[in-house]
Design a protein around this motif. Structure first.
Motif, PDB file in Angstrom:
ATOM      1  N   GLU A   1      54.375  46.272   2.931  1.00 18.06           N
ATOM      2  CA  GLU A   1      53.492  47.441   3.003  1.00 18.06           C
ATOM      3  C   GLU A   1      52.064  46.928   3.211  1.00 18.06           C
ATOM      4  OE1 GLU A   1      51.879  51.125   0.173  1.00 18.06           O
ATOM      5  OE2 GLU A   1      53.199  49.561  -0.640  1.00 18.06           O
ATOM      6  N   HIS A   2      51.465  47.257   4.338  1.00 19.88           N
ATOM      7  CA  HIS A   2      50.089  46.848   4.602  1.00 19.88           C
ATOM      8  C   HIS A   2      49.136  47.800   3.888  1.00 19.88           C
ATOM      9  CE1 HIS A   2      51.301  44.665   8.590  1.00 19.88           C
ATOM     10  NE2 HIS A   2      51.647  44.019   7.506  1.00 19.88           N
ATOM     11  N   VAL A   3      48.252  47.248   3.061  1.00 21.69           N
ATOM     12  CA  VAL A   3      47.301  48.072   2.309  1.00 21.69           C
ATOM     13  C   VAL A   3      45.890  47.533   2.510  1.00 21.69           C
ATOM     14  CG1 VAL A   3      48.950  48.856   0.580  1.00 21.69           C
ATOM     15  CG2 VAL A   3      47.724  46.720   0.211  1.00 21.69           C
ATOM     16  N   GLY A   4      44.935  48.424   2.398  1.00 16.80           N
ATOM     17  CA  GLY A   4      43.530  48.086   2.615  1.00 16.80           C
ATOM     18  C   GLY A   4      42.993  48.887   3.789  1.00 16.80           C
ATOM     19  N   PRO A   5      41.718  48.722   4.115  1.00 16.46           N
ATOM     20  CA  PRO A   5      40.846  47.675   3.555  1.00 16.46           C
ATOM     21  C   PRO A   5      40.303  48.029   2.174  1.00 16.46           C
ATOM     22  CG  PRO A   5      39.629  49.003   5.131  1.00 16.46           C
ATOM     23  CD  PRO A   5      41.042  49.495   5.177  1.00 16.46           C
TER      24      PRO A   5
ATOM     25  N   VAL B   1      38.758  46.922  -7.375  1.00 19.25           N
ATOM     26  CA  VAL B   1      39.767  46.291  -8.224  1.00 19.25           C
ATOM     27  C   VAL B   1      41.151  46.540  -7.623  1.00 19.25           C
ATOM     28  CG1 VAL B   1      40.805  46.225 -10.515  1.00 19.25           C
ATOM     29  CG2 VAL B   1      38.325  46.541 -10.273  1.00 19.25           C
ATOM     30  N   LEU B   2      41.892  45.468  -7.360  1.00 17.52           N
ATOM     31  CA  LEU B   2      43.225  45.583  -6.757  1.00 17.52           C
ATOM     32  C   LEU B   2      44.283  45.851  -7.820  1.00 17.52           C
ATOM     33  CD1 LEU B   2      42.947  42.584  -4.271  1.00 17.52           C
ATOM     34  CD2 LEU B   2      42.046  44.905  -4.059  1.00 17.52           C
ATOM     35  N   PHE B   3      44.151  45.216  -8.956  1.00 20.95           N
ATOM     36  CA  PHE B   3      44.919  45.570 -10.141  1.00 20.95           C
ATOM     37  C   PHE B   3      44.158  45.067 -11.361  1.00 20.95           C
ATOM     38  CE2 PHE B   3      47.111  41.659  -8.509  1.00 20.95           C
ATOM     39  CZ  PHE B   3      46.815  40.778  -9.534  1.00 20.95           C
ATOM     40  N   ARG B   4      44.471  45.678 -12.516  1.00 21.47           N
ATOM     41  CA  ARG B   4      43.779  45.325 -13.759  1.00 21.47           C
ATOM     42  C   ARG B   4      44.743  44.670 -14.750  1.00 21.47           C
ATOM     43  NH1 ARG B   4      38.769  47.464 -14.002  1.00 21.47           N
ATOM     44  NH2 ARG B   4      38.289  49.258 -12.664  1.00 21.47           N
TER      45      ARG B   4
ATOM     46  N   ARG C   1      45.865  39.069   3.410  1.00 22.39           N
ATOM     47  CA  ARG C   1      45.927  38.993   4.876  1.00 22.39           C
ATOM     48  C   ARG C   1      44.552  38.701   5.467  1.00 22.39           C
ATOM     49  NH1 ARG C   1      47.238  43.413   9.280  1.00 22.39           N
ATOM     50  NH2 ARG C   1      48.162  42.105  10.885  1.00 22.39           N
ATOM     51  N   ALA C   2      43.510  39.165   4.786  1.00 24.59           N
ATOM     52  CA  ALA C   2      42.136  38.886   5.212  1.00 24.59           C
ATOM     53  C   ALA C   2      41.238  39.009   3.999  1.00 24.59           C
ATOM     54  CB  ALA C   2      41.696  39.869   6.299  1.00 24.59           C
ATOM     55  N   GLY C   3      40.171  38.215   3.980  1.00 26.49           N
ATOM     56  CA  GLY C   3      39.197  38.304   2.906  1.00 26.49           C
ATOM     57  C   GLY C   3      39.478  37.370   1.749  1.00 26.49           C
ATOM     58  N   THR C   4      38.770  37.590   0.635  1.00 25.81           N
ATOM     59  CA  THR C   4      38.877  36.750  -0.562  1.00 25.81           C
ATOM     60  C   THR C   4      39.089  37.624  -1.788  1.00 25.81           C
ATOM     61  OG1 THR C   4      37.250  35.239   0.425  1.00 25.81           O
ATOM     62  CG2 THR C   4      37.786  34.903  -1.899  1.00 25.81           C
ATOM     63  N   VAL C   5      40.025  37.220  -2.639  1.00 23.20           N
ATOM     64  CA  VAL C   5      40.298  37.921  -3.889  1.00 23.20           C
ATOM     65  C   VAL C   5      40.000  36.989  -5.056  1.00 23.20           C
ATOM     66  CG1 VAL C   5      42.071  39.020  -5.315  1.00 23.20           C
ATOM     67  CG2 VAL C   5      42.064  39.385  -2.834  1.00 23.20           C
ATOM     68  N   LYS C   6      39.293  37.504  -6.048  1.00 24.25           N
ATOM     69  CA  LYS C   6      39.024  36.753  -7.280  1.00 24.25           C
ATOM     70  C   LYS C   6      39.944  37.262  -8.372  1.00 24.25           C
ATOM     71  CE  LYS C   6      35.465  37.984  -9.815  1.00 24.25           C
ATOM     72  NZ  LYS C   6      34.070  38.185 -10.315  1.00 24.25           N
TER      73      LYS C   6
ATOM     74  N   TYR D   1      50.413  42.713 -15.294  1.00 22.43           N
ATOM     75  CA  TYR D   1      49.456  41.765 -14.731  1.00 22.43           C
ATOM     76  C   TYR D   1      48.607  41.181 -15.864  1.00 22.43           C
ATOM     77  CZ  TYR D   1      50.721  43.727 -10.206  1.00 22.43           C
ATOM     78  OH  TYR D   1      51.408  44.128  -9.096  1.00 22.43           O
ATOM     79  N   PRO D   2      48.510  39.847 -15.945  1.00 26.05           N
ATOM     80  CA  PRO D   2      47.768  39.225 -17.043  1.00 26.05           C
ATOM     81  C   PRO D   2      46.284  39.024 -16.739  1.00 26.05           C
ATOM     82  CG  PRO D   2      48.885  37.536 -15.794  1.00 26.05           C
ATOM     83  CD  PRO D   2      49.245  38.860 -15.145  1.00 26.05           C
ATOM     84  N   CYS D   3      45.814  39.560 -15.625  1.00 24.02           N
ATOM     85  CA  CYS D   3      44.421  39.373 -15.236  1.00 24.02           C
ATOM     86  C   CYS D   3      43.999  40.498 -14.295  1.00 24.02           C
ATOM     87  CB  CYS D   3      44.221  38.014 -14.551  1.00 24.02           C
ATOM     88  SG  CYS D   3      45.191  37.813 -13.038  1.00 24.02           S
ATOM     89  N   ASP D   4      42.723  40.540 -13.980  1.00 24.40           N
ATOM     90  CA  ASP D   4      42.208  41.457 -12.964  1.00 24.40           C
ATOM     91  C   ASP D   4      42.198  40.740 -11.616  1.00 24.40           C
ATOM     92  OD1 ASP D   4      41.672  43.149 -15.088  1.00 24.40           O
ATOM     93  OD2 ASP D   4      39.515  42.790 -15.084  1.00 24.40           O
ATOM     94  N   ALA D   5      42.334  41.497 -10.552  1.00 27.84           N
ATOM     95  CA  ALA D   5      42.152  40.977  -9.198  1.00 27.84           C
ATOM     96  C   ALA D   5      41.106  41.840  -8.513  1.00 27.84           C
ATOM     97  CB  ALA D   5      43.462  41.005  -8.416  1.00 27.84           C
ATOM     98  N   VAL D   6      40.057  41.202  -7.996  1.00 29.00           N
ATOM     99  CA  VAL D   6      38.904  41.920  -7.456  1.00 29.00           C
ATOM    100  C   VAL D   6      38.606  41.428  -6.046  1.00 29.00           C
ATOM    101  CG1 VAL D   6      36.471  42.495  -7.820  1.00 29.00           C
ATOM    102  CG2 VAL D   6      37.955  42.076  -9.800  1.00 29.00           C
ATOM    103  N   ALA D   7      38.374  42.352  -5.124  1.00 34.97           N
ATOM    104  CA  ALA D   7      37.985  41.991  -3.759  1.00 34.97           C
ATOM    105  C   ALA D   7      36.548  41.487  -3.752  1.00 34.97           C
ATOM    106  CB  ALA D   7      38.119  43.196  -2.832  1.00 34.97           C
TER     107      ALA D   7
END
Length: 254
Positions: free
Chosen positions: A55-59, A65-68, A80-85, A117-123
């Motif tokens: 499933e393609h998601v974004g931008p 926040v991608l997930f918490r 697929r593109a960009g950087t996630v922290k 999820y044990p962490c946050d993921a942020v664009a």
């Protein structure tokens, strides 16, 4: 990958990097599972089954926040593109950066055990993801050995990276290892190995390396004065790869 072949600096879009969605016989080059498809010789039927799960998601945009931490674990996602922290926040409200994820890399694998999820993921910039339902991909992996091995390989790689900075390394070694590691990871996906943008803030880099922000700035300035690299705002050019790789070698084990 030689810069003569690949000269596009990250994070600029490269038509060869952000490819089309692939075909019945091949995934696009940014897919985290393209290695399995190509090296494990997946047949057309297995590849089609995996395609159906994507499933393609974004931008997403910087700060999204991608997930918490604590969200139910439902899927893993390939950048697929960009950087996630990825990061966690302690009880005192202090953020701890766990890692940075670039095109072709997977986020969410560390949620398999606890089902959350044990962490946050942020664009950190404009991010596109390929999302895979984990329950469905697990069923497929059980009957496609190449896919199962690839999941284990990706998980092992994440664990290895997390352990790299645990030693008693100097600030110069830590910064050099970060830059060389980023260079190699980007080059593996078709970007320039010598010229790239630091899409993360200096404070995030310092947090990840367990250094003070002023220490990171001081080390970068000294490396620039010594001719190892050139820095202009967030743009980095590695000028003396031999010397900077020698600094990074104790941490990267190479």
């Amino acid at each position: 990958m030689d810069d003569a072949v690949s000269s596009v600096p990250f994070p600029r879009f490269n038509p060869r990097v952000l490819a089309d969605d692939g075909s019945d016989l091949q995934f696009c080059t940014t897919c985290a599972f393209s290695h399995a498809c190509l090296s494990q010789g997946m047949d057309k039927a297995a590849l089609m089954d995996l395609h159906v799960l994507v499933e393609h998601v974004g931008p997403y945009h910087a700060g999204d926040v991608l997930f918490r931490e604590g969200d139910p674990f439902e899927a893993i996602a390939a950048v697929r593109a960009g950087t996630v922290k990825t990061c966690v926040t302690d009880r005192d409200g202090h953020e701890h950066v766990l890692g940075f994820h670039f095109p072709g890399e997977v986020i969410g694998l560390n949620a398999i055990d606890g089902h959350r999820y044990p962490c946050d993921a942020v664009a950190l910039d404009t991010v596109m993801l390929c999302r895979f339902s984990f329950p469905k991909i697990s069923v497929l992996a059980a009957r496609v050995p190449g896919l199962q091995r690839e999941l284990f390989r990706l998980l092992s790689r994440d664990i290895g990276r997390a352990a790299l900075l645990a030693g008693d390394w100097t600030a110069d070694q830590r910064v050099a290892a970060f830059l060389v590691g980023m260079s190699r990871r980007l080059a593996a996906r078709g970007f320039s190995a010598s010229h790239f943008q630091l899409t993360m803030a200096r404070t995030d880099i310092a947090n990840y390396l367990r250094l003070a922000p002023e220490t990171v700035s001081r080390v970068l300035r000294r490396m620039q004065d010594d001719g190892l690299l050139a820095v202009e705002r967030r743009a980095v050019s590695l000028l003396d790869r031999e010397r900077i790789e020698a600094l990074a070698a104790p941490i990267l084990r190479e």
